[in-house]
Design an enzyme around this catalytic site. Structure first.
Site: not given
Ligand code: CP
Ligand code: NVA
Length: 333
Positions: A108, A135, A138, A231, A272, A317
């Site tokens: 990540r 993502h 997700q 989001d 999400c 998830r």
């Molecule tokens: N939705 C999601 O990816 O959550 P986190 O950032 O907590 O992993």
């Molecule tokens: N768009 C958000 C998603 C988090 C799961 C981010 O990248 O912070």
């Protein structure tokens, strides 16, 4: 046993066919049923995975850790700043080191290019746990959640409200195009998805029978929707200084009860997570103090309301990330 995704990386949904995405959803449903029934599924006993996080996480990290353990694997977690990667060691070298030790690598972080490079130099599957651009894990969970609540996906209308150019919106648009789901990005013109990605998705959608629409009109975006998705307005990695501008741009796209009323009567609300639907977070409280708003991308009444499926999504998830690992770690025949 057939293993169509054995040895594959999981970097972005554009790399997968509709059949492969559906295979992952079916496998997720199977693993979910096993988990619920308390049936062990330690298919990868003796293997080990490593999770590299350059951004924070609750769901994704826990899903990879729990999923990995349920599959019988050992799990190493490297938190933001805890590895040499980037600072003292190139991504190329990190990939070659880790793939000598582990059977799979989750990443990540920031640029999509990084996870692609990691995969190029790694001999084991690499999984994208979120980048600035995508993502994908997700969205497998989201599609499974939609199917569980609304049945057949083909022909449904999914509308994404707000920052329609972020990672979640991008991956959702790709999955909808592939699976024959009509997708609408609803937001201000400054936050619309990248035009090259839109064009790519429109071509894919032509083949699947779906449509890809962009609209700045919230009423148009909500009318007839089966799924309303949003989001946060400022994603991880973006500067705090951008909040004021984003609030100004995105307030008209907050998902409210009035907006939900324009959608189909059985429409579901998705997010999400994490979400700023109240002031019970440090950021939420700071924004409330600075800009006088108590809720951001979604009204608390919608988030907590009967149409919200956000915690089903969060649970999924784990089942879907487990399926991604299982599918790619299987033996080739
Ligand atoms: N939705 C999601 O990816 O959550 P986190 O950032 O907590 O992993
Ligand atoms: N768009 C958000 C998603 C988090 C799961 C981010 O990248 O912070």
């Amino acid at each position: 046993m057939t293993a169509p995704l054995a040895g594959r990386d999981f970097l972005k949904l554009l790399d997968f066919s509709a059949d492969e995405i559906i295979y992952l959803m079916d496998l997720s449903a199977e693993l979910k049923a096993k988990k619920k029934a308390g049936e062990p599924h330690r298919y990868h006993e003796g293997k080990n995975i490593v999770l590299l996080f350059e951004k924070t996480s609750t769901r994704t990290r826990c899903a990879f850790e729990m999923g990995g353990m349920d599959l019988g694997m050992g799990v190493t977690y490297l938190d933001p700043g805890a590895s040499q990667m980037g600072k003292k060691e190139s991504i190329e070298d990190t990939a070659r080191v880790l793939s000598r030790m582990y059977d799979g690598i989750e990443y990540r972080g920031f640029e999509q290019e990084k996870v692609e490079t990691l995969a190029e130099y790694s001999d084991v599957p690499v999984w994208n746990g979120l980048t600035t651009e995508a993502h994908p894990t997700q969205i497998i969970a989201d599609m499974l959640t939609i199917r569980e609540h609304l049945g057949e996906l083909k022909g449904l209308n999914v509308s994404f409200f707000g920052d329609a150019q972020n990672n979640v919106a991008n991956s959702l648009m790709v999955a909808c195009a592939k699976l024959g789901v009509n997708f609408t990005a609803c937001g201000p013109k400054q936050q619309m998805p990248d035009s090259v990605l839109v064009e790519t998705c429109q071509h894919i959608a032509e083949l699947s029978g779906a449509t890809i629409n962009l609209t700045e009109d919230p009423e148009e975006g909500a009318r007839g929707a089966n799924v309303i998705y949003t989001d946060i307005w400022v994603s991880m990695g973006e500067p705090d200084s951008i909040w004021e501008e984003r609030i100004g741009l995105l307030e008209p796209y907050r998902v409210t009860e009035e907006l939900m009323a324009l959608a189909e009567p059985d429409a579901i609300f998705m997010h999400c997570l994490p979400s700023f639907h109240d002031t019970k977070t440090t950021v939420g409280a700071e924004i409330a103090e600075k800009f006088g708003i108590q809720e951001m991308e979604v009204a608390n009444s919608v988030f907590e309301g009967p149409q919200s499926v956000v915690f089903d999504e969060a649970e999924n998830r784990m089942h879907t990330i487990k399926a991604v690992m299982h599918a790619t770690l299987m033996d080739k025949e």
